[in-house]
Design an enzyme around this catalytic site. Structure first.
Site, PDB file in Angstrom:
ATOM      1  CB  CYS A  73     -10.050   5.615 -23.843  1.00 37.31           C
ATOM      2  SG  CYS A  73      -9.026   4.151 -23.776  1.00 37.31           S
ATOM      3  CG  HIS A 107      -7.921  -2.692 -17.472  1.00 32.24           C
ATOM      4  ND1 HIS A 107      -7.145  -3.623 -18.101  1.00 32.24           N
ATOM      5  CD2 HIS A 107      -7.892  -1.585 -18.252  1.00 32.24           C
ATOM      6  CE1 HIS A 107      -6.654  -3.099 -19.227  1.00 32.24           C
ATOM      7  NE2 HIS A 107      -7.095  -1.870 -19.338  1.00 32.24           N
ATOM      8  CG  HIS A 155      -3.030  10.772 -25.638  1.00 33.11           C
ATOM      9  ND1 HIS A 155      -3.178  10.112 -26.832  1.00 33.11           N
ATOM     10  CD2 HIS A 155      -4.251  10.774 -25.047  1.00 33.11           C
ATOM     11  CE1 HIS A 155      -4.448   9.753 -26.964  1.00 33.11           C
ATOM     12  NE2 HIS A 155      -5.124  10.133 -25.900  1.00 33.11           N
ATOM     13  CB  CYS A 182       7.205   8.407  -1.501  1.00 36.48           C
ATOM     14  SG  CYS A 182       6.189   9.881  -1.343  1.00 36.48           S
ATOM     15  CG  HIS A 183       7.696   3.793  -1.843  1.00 34.87           C
ATOM     16  ND1 HIS A 183       8.008   3.315  -0.598  1.00 34.87           N
ATOM     17  CD2 HIS A 183       6.409   4.223  -1.765  1.00 34.87           C
ATOM     18  CE1 HIS A 183       6.951   3.448   0.203  1.00 34.87           C
ATOM     19  NE2 HIS A 183       5.975   3.993  -0.479  1.00 34.87           N
ATOM     20  CD  GLU A 213      -4.996  17.719  -3.769  1.00 34.01           C
ATOM     21  OE1 GLU A 213      -5.453  17.964  -2.652  1.00 34.01           O
ATOM     22  OE2 GLU A 213      -3.794  17.882  -4.075  1.00 34.01           O
ATOM     23  NE  ARG A 245       5.596  12.829  16.443  1.00 36.93           N
ATOM     24  CZ  ARG A 245       4.583  12.768  15.614  1.00 36.93           C
ATOM     25  NH1 ARG A 245       4.366  13.736  14.760  1.00 36.93           N
ATOM     26  NH2 ARG A 245       3.801  11.723  15.618  1.00 36.93           N
ATOM     27  CD  GLU A 287       1.598  19.957   7.741  1.00 35.78           C
ATOM     28  OE1 GLU A 287       0.990  18.948   7.315  1.00 35.78           O
ATOM     29  OE2 GLU A 287       2.844  20.040   7.799  1.00 35.78           O
ATOM     30  NE  ARG A 303       1.506  17.403  13.748  1.00 38.15           N
ATOM     31  CZ  ARG A 303       1.470  16.065  13.699  1.00 38.15           C
ATOM     32  NH1 ARG A 303       0.707  15.382  14.530  1.00 38.15           N
ATOM     33  NH2 ARG A 303       2.196  15.417  12.812  1.00 38.15           N
TER      34      ARG A 303
HETATM   35  O1  MEZ Z   1       0.478  12.661  14.205  1.00 38.48           O
HETATM   36  C1  MEZ Z   1       1.481  12.129  13.706  1.00 38.48           C
HETATM   37  O2  MEZ Z   1       2.312  12.754  13.068  1.00 38.48           O
HETATM   38  C2  MEZ Z   1       1.725  10.672  13.919  1.00 38.48           C
HETATM   39  C3  MEZ Z   1       0.826  10.010  14.852  1.00 38.48           C
HETATM   40  C4  MEZ Z   1       2.721  10.090  13.285  1.00 38.48           C
HETATM   41  C5  MEZ Z   1       3.119   8.714  13.565  1.00 38.48           C
HETATM   42  O3  MEZ Z   1       4.220   8.526  14.057  1.00 38.48           O
HETATM   43  O4  MEZ Z   1       2.347   7.801  13.304  1.00 38.48           O
END
Ligand code: MEZ
Length: 589
Positions: free
Chosen positions: A47, A71, A104, A114-115, A172, A418, A550, A560
Site C-alpha cells: 500500500c 481493485h 489503520h 447524510c443517509h 479542503e 422558497r 456561499e 435565494r
Molecule cells: O439552487 C438550488 O438550491 C436548487 C436549484 C435546488 C434544487 O431544488 O434543485
C-alpha cells in the site's frame, strides 16, 4: 424488511468483491483494513510503496493509487457490484478510496454522514475513532494564491488563477472535494445564453437581475446582482469550454422564464460540474489537498492577508505564505447550533447540506477582519424528503409536479419563492405535504429515477390507487388534480396563480413523495465588493483577501432563487481567481 435484507445481501456482495476470499468473516469481526490485508499476505509496502520511510501526504494520494492498482478505480469497482444501493456509484462523483476506507483506523462509508443505510464496510465500525497520527511540523511553504474550500467556487477560482499564470494551492478540510456544490441538483441560472437561444427562449440580463432582486426582497446588493446576471452567460460558455454539459434548460421558482441550465436529460448539475472541475484541476496539476483544514488566515501588521495556517491530517500544522488568499469555504446549513443561534425557529430542522457545511470559513474570515452581513437570512428549501436529508429538486416542480396536503388539496403556487412555499407547507397538517407527479414528469427529468432508487416514492396505477397508498380521500385528490389539469388547459391558475403550468397530470402511473422543509442555504456571509475583495468593518477592502460563493453575503438578499447558487459559484469564483492571480503576478495575463 425484504428491501433491507436485499440491500444487506448486495452490500455483502460489494464487500466480497473488495476483499480477498475469507476476509469477509474477519471484516464483520472488526479488524482494520490493514489487518485484513495482512491476513492475506498483503504487507505495508503493497500500500505504501517500498521507500524506507513511510510518509503519507494529507490527500493520501499514493495509498489511493495502491487501492486503485489492485481493485480498479471507483467506476471499475462500481461496475462489478450489484443491488439497489451501490456505494461505488454514488452521486458524489469520483472520490478518493480513502474517503470511506481507512487502513489503520476503522472505516466508515461517507454516505452515512447524510443517509441511514445499513451499510457495513470492510474494517468498519459503527462508531469511528480517528487514528492517532504522529504529526510532524512542516516547513513554511510559499505560493502565489491559496484557495480555501474546494467546492465549485474554490475549484473555479483555482483553475482561473492557474490559467492566469499563478501558482495555486487549493485546500479542503473534508476528505473529498466538491463541497455543497456537488449536491446541487436543479441547475445553473444564466440569461441570454446560446442554449436558451437555440430553444427560442427570450431572456435578458435585465430580467434575471429583476427576478433575483425581487426574489431577495430587494435587500440584495444590487451591484453584485448585476455582476451575477451580466456574467452568467459567459460562465455557461466557460463551463462548456472546459467540458461541462449544461445544454438542457429548465425553470425554477421565482424566474420569469426558463433559464436553469443542467445536463442533457435533466441530470443533477452539481455532481457533473464537480467532476468537470476536478478533472480540469487534475489535468492542470493544480496542488489540491484534501484533509487540510485552514485554522487561521495570517495577516501582517498592516492587516494585509499574507497566508494561512493549515492543520493537515497527516502533516500537522504548517504555514503557507501567499500573495493572495481566496476564501470559498461555503455556508453553515449543516451546523445546527449556528442555524439555531441566528434563527431559533429552525432548531431541529433537517438539512440538505453536506456535512462540511459548518461555517468555519465565516469565522476565519471574520477573525481576519471581514464584515459579516445578513447572517439571519437562512433559506429553508420546501422539498426535502420527509425523515431524511435528501433534497427533492425544485426541478420536479419546474417540470410540472404539484403540492398536495394530507387532506388531498392543493394549497400553494408551487413555483412561488422558497420562503413562501416552505411557509405554506409548515402550515399544513404534520408540517409536511406530498409532491405529486405522473409518468410524463418522471420521464422528463432523469434525477427522479434516483428518488425511486432510494425508495422515497409511493405510486398508483390510477389517482384513486395513489390516494389509497397515501391514506387520503380519493375523491378530494381526484378533484384537486382535475381542477389543476383544467387550469393547465386554460393556461390560467385561478386558484393559486402558478405562472408556468408546464404539463397536466394525465399520464399513469401517478407518484407521490412526502416532503418537509429543510435548512438549505445561508444567504448571509462576508461582505465583498464587485471585485470579490473582502470588505472590513471600516468599509475598505482587506488587501490580499478575496471571497466567493456561499461564504459571502449580499448576492441573494433575504431569499435565494433556485439555480442562482451554482451561477454565483462560477461567476464569482472566476472573478476571485482572476483578481487573486493579478495581485500575485501583476505582469501575468
Ligand atoms: O439552487 C438550488 O438550491 C436548487 C436549484 C435546488 C434544487 O431544488 O434543485
Amino acid at each position: 424488511m425484504k428491501q433491507m435484507f436485499s440491500r444487506m445481501i448486495m452490500l455483502l456482495g460489494v464487500m466480497a468483491l473488495l476483499l480477498p476470499t475469507g476476509s469477509l468473516q474477519a471484516a464483520t469481526k472488526g479488524a482494520t483494513l490493514a489487518e485484513l490485508h495482512k491476513a492475506r499476505q498483503i504487507g505495508c509496502a503493497d500500500c505504501h510503496g517500498t521507500a524506507k520511510k513511510i510518509t503519507v501526504d494529507d490527500s493520501e494520494k499514493a495509498v489511493n493509487q495502491s487501492c486503485i492498482g489492485c481493485h480498479g478505480n471507483l467506476d471499475a469497482v462500481g461496475a462489478k457490484a450489484k443491488g439497489p444501493i451501490n456505494p461505488h456509484k454514488a452521486h458524489l462523483g469520483q472520490v478518493n478510496c480513502t474517503t470511506c476506507h481507512s487502513g489503520h483506523s476503522r472505516s466508515q462509508a461517507y454516505c452515512l454522514k447524510c443517509h441511514t443505510y445499513d451499510m457495513p464496510i470492510p474494517g468498519g465500525a459503527a462508531v469511528v475513532v480517528p487514528m492517532k497520527l504522529k504529526k510532524s511540523a512542516k516547513k513554511v511553504e510559499t505560493t502565489d494564491v491559496v484557495v480555501i474550500g474546494a467546492g465549485a467556487s474554490g475549484m473555479t477560482a483555482a483553475i482561473t488563477a492557474h490559467d492566469a499564470g499563478a501558482k495555486v494551492i487549493l485546500l479542503e478540510k473534508q476528505p473529498i472535494t466538491g463541497g455543497n456544490s456537488m449536491l446541487a441538483a436543479g441547475g445553473m441560472n444564466a440569461a441570454d445564453t446560446k442554449f436558451q437561444k437555440a430553444k427560442g427562449i427570450k431572456d435578458s440580463v435585465e430580467l434575471m437581475y429583476q427576478d433575483t432582486m425581487k426574489g431577495g426582497k430587494n435587500t440584495n446588493d444590487p451591484a453584485l446582482v448585476r455582476i451575477l446576471a451580466q456574467n452568467s452567460s459567459g460562465s455557461v460558455d466557460w463551463l462548456t469550454s472546459i467540458g461541462a454539459d449544461i445544454s438542457d434548460v429548465g425553470r425554477m421558482a421565482g424566474a420569469s422564464v426558463y433559464r436553469t441550465h443542467r445536463p442533457t436529460g435533466g441530470h443533477a448539475v452539481g455532481a457533473h460540474i464537480a467532476n468537470v472541475l476536478r478533472k480540469n484541476a487534475a489535468d492542470r496539476k493544480i496542488d489540491v489537498r484534501v484533509n487540510s483544514k485552514v485554522v487561521k488566515i495570517v495577516e501582517d501588521k498592516q492587516g494585509r492577508v499574507t497566508g494561512v495556517l493549515v492543520e493537515g491530517k497527516h502533516s500537522g500544522t504548517y504555514t503557507i505564505k501567499a500573495k493572495a488568499v481566496v476564501l470559498t469555504a461555503g455556508g453553515f446549513s449543516a451546523n445546527p447550533e449556528k442555524v439555531a443561534f441566528y434563527r431559533p425557529e429552525f432548531k431541529g430542522m433537517t438539512t440538505s447540506n453536506q456535512p462540511g457545511a459548518t461555517g468555519d470559513g465565516l469565522e476565519l474570515g471574520a477573525k481576519a477582519g471581514g464584515e459579516l452581513k445578513d447572517m439571519k437570512e437562512i433559506q429553508i428549501h420546501p422539498t426535502v424528503a420527509a425523515g431524511s436529508r435528501i433534497l427533492i429538486t425544485e426541478a420536479v416542480r419546474g417540470n410540472g409536479a404539484i403540492l398536495i396536503n394530507h387532506e388531498g388539496k392543493r394549497f400553494v403556487n408551487e413555483l412561488t419563492t422558497r420562503d413562501k412555499a416552505s411557509e405554506a407547507i409548515l402550515h399544513q397538517t404534520g408540517k409536511s405535504a406530498y409532491l405529486i407527479f405522473d409518468e410524463a414528469i418522471r420521464k422528463s427529468l432523469k434525477q427522479i429515477d434516483g428518488y425511486f432508487h432510494l425508495e422515497l416514492v409511493k405510486e398508483g396505477a390510477t389517482i384513486k390507487e395513489l390516494a389509497a397508498a397515501l391514506k387520503m380521500p380519493a375523491d378530494t385528490l381526484e378533484a384537486s388534480i382535475e381542477t389543476y389539469n383544467k387550469a393547465v388547459d386554460a393556461k390560467t391558475d385561478a386558484e393559486f396563480k402558478r405562472p408556468d403550468l408546464p404539463r397536466a397530470l394525465r399520464t399513469a402511473k401517478y407518484y407521490a413523495i412526502e416532503i418537509k422543509p429543510g435548512v438549505h442555504y445561508t444567504m448571509g456571509g462576508l461582505k465583498i465588493n464587485t471585485d470579490t475583495q473582502v470588505i472590513a468593518k471600516d468599509g475598505k477592502p482587506i488587501a490580499g483577501f478575496y471571497a466567493a460563493g456561499e461564504v459571502t453575503g449580499g448576492v441573494h438578499g433575504a431569499n435565494r432563487l433556485g439555480g442562482n447558487s451554482i451561477s454565483e459559484t462560477i461567476t464569482f469564483g472566476r472573478i476571485a481567481g482572476a483578481n487573486a492571480a493579478k495581485l500575485a503576478k501583476p505582469a501575468a495575463k
